[in-house]
Structure formats: C-alpha cells, structure tokens
Write a protein that holds these residues in place. Structure first.
Motif: not given
Length: 312
Positions: A3, A9, A29, A51, A55, A215, A240, A242-244
C-alpha cells in the motif's frame, strides 16, 4: 501488494461498471475481520459517499466513457441499488429511493441524515445568489427545515457526507463537490447559508454537523452572522478509516470559522506508523443533563482532541 505507506494489501475488485461488480466491492470490504467485529458489536447508520458510485458524482455526473464502462450508462441507480442491498435502511413504499431521514436518541439528541448526492445540481454550475444551486433538492431541503423546527431534542446533529468549509472536488476544474465555494463560485454555499439563516431566525440552537469526505480530521466553530454573534454552529470532520491521508489546511471563510482542531498530521504521512496516527474516527456523547462531548480518536485509541458543549 504493497500500500501507499508500505502496508500489506489484499487484492480487490476493479472498476465497477455493473451491479455484480458493485456487490463485489461490498463483499470485499465486509470480508475484513476488523469490519466484521465492528458490525457484530454495534448498530450503525449508513450514509452513502461519492465513492459509492464514482468520484464526486451526482445525477448529472455519473457516467464514464472509458472501458470497462459503457458510455451513456448512468451509474447512480446501480450504486444506489447496491448501497440499499447492503445497508439497513427502513424504506417507505411511497419513497423507495429516499435515504434522508432522522433518528431520535432519547430526549437529548436527534440525528438528521442528509442525502447530498442524488438530488444535487452539477458541480461545475455556478452558485449564483440570484439563482442558487441545490445539493439537497427542494423536497429534502423542506423536510430538513420542517424537521429541525419541529424537533424538541436538546441537540440536533446533522450528518453531511461533504464538509462545510473545506474545499473538495477533484480535479478542481470540475467544480466544487462540497458546500464551500473557496476559490470558485461552484460550491453549494447559497443553500447552506439559507439553512443556517433559517436556524438562526427560528432560534434553533445546539446544532452540530458531522461531516467527512476529506481524508483528515478537523473541527470548526462558525458564527456566520455578524448581527447575531451568539448564534454558533460546530462542525466535526473525521476520516479516513483507511485509504490515503491528505491533510489540507485550506478552508473557506464565508461562515466566519474558527479552527478548533487542525489537520493531523500537519503533513502527509510517509510511513505506516504515521498513517496509523492519521487514521481516525469521531465519538459523540450526550449525558443525561444534555452536555455534549465530541472527540477525535486515532487507531491506538488515543483522544487527539475533545470538545465539550453545554446546551443553550
């Protein structure tokens, strides 16, 4: 396999052009052990995000022309069906696609859940005061005002999947996706000001907005009307899980904001340990006397910020 922060990941489904692939994303998920433990331990109120489809989508921006998508095929109805298939929402037969709703917790709290997606004008359109844009649509806006005015809960907590002052929309040339105009005229600012003016004029106090999409975490206090400095609204943006993590110190000043807690970390993380501090969630508690305490918590369970409010 690796990741953004060097974390391991798990391979997942690709772009979702059809209902089966949307379902595959939900199953991906839900297969996560941590998510399963969470869902076993508590109830939740599902809110859809941009999402859930593509987007920054709305009914006027929900198609894609590149493979595997089919040009001209609207994805909003597909994403909405998948969302309802996997999200527990009591749907009335006469309003089968309605996601906005309110839920009451005792005498002290009522939750107003907005649908900021399926009724919005195009992001790229200008928010002209003479012809303001809408994010909520006429029926939802009327419902929100009437419900807020009719509520006798001590605290009115409004859930918006987009923030009030932090600029969103990527790329910015496609228009703003949240409420704020910031450096453009393409936000949905006029409608938000209309909601806040309604609350101020009706004496609707003790409101907190819970927002996300960005985020990182940030907390604002707004005093939007100079003639009535006692009227204040708070916003708590979290995320978030998760994610960036992309902290952004920029914000719109229209609502006369005070930043009570700024983006953390101050710079984008580069390591997994830094990221775990940046991942966050919010808590909100109301005691029997009506005092509200909100907090931002990181993955170690550490409270990064706490705010206590006494009702007016």
């Amino acid at each position: 396999a690796t990741g953004l922060y060097g974390n391991a990941q798990l391979p997942g489904p690709g772009p979702a052009p059809d209902l089966q692939t949307y379902w595959a994303h939900w199953r991906y998920n839900r297969a996560d052990a941590g998510s399963q433990r969470l869902l076993r331990s508590t109830s939740y109120v599902g809110v859809w995000d941009d999402h859930e489809v593509v987007n920054d989508f709305g009914p006027l921006n929900d198609t894609r022309d590149t493979p595997p998508y089919t040009p001209g095929v609207h994805l909003l109805p597909i994403g909405l069906e998948a969302f309802l298939d996997y999200t527990p929402i009591a749907i009335a037969p006469n309003t089968p696609k309605r996601l906005y709703r309110s839920l009451r917790w005792g005498k002290n709290l009522e939750l107003f859940v907005l649908d900021t997606r399926q009724y919005r004008d195009a992001n790229a359109a200008s928010d002209d005061p003479a012809r303001p844009k809408t994010m909520l649509g006429r029926e939802q806006l009327t419902w929100l005002k009437e419900s807020l005015a009719g509520s006798d809960a001590t605290w009115k907590v409004i859930v918006s999947s987009v923030p009030m002052s932090i600029p969103t929309g990527f790329p910015a040339t496609g228009g703003r996706d949240g409420w704020a105009n910031f450096d453009q005229t393409t936000g949905f600012e006029q409608e938000l000001l209309d909601i806040l003016r309604f609350m101020e004029q009706r004496g609707i106090a003790n409101t907190v907005w819970i927002t996300t999409d960005v985020h990182f975490a940030e907390v604002f206090r707004y005093r939007p009307f100079a003639a009535d400095p006692a009227f204040a609204v708070h916003e708590l943006a979290t995320g978030p899980l998760n994610s960036g993590i992309f902290p952004n110190a920029a914000f719109d000043t229209t609502l006369n904001p005070t930043v009570l807690f700024g983006p953390r970390p101050a710079a984008s993380p580069t390591t997994w340990e830094q990221a775990k501090d940046g991942f966050n969630f919010g808590t909100l508690e109301v005691d029997r006397g009506g005092q509200l305490t909100a907090a931002i918590v990181n993955t170690a369970g550490q409270t990064l910020y706490s705010l206590t409010l006494v009702p007016r």
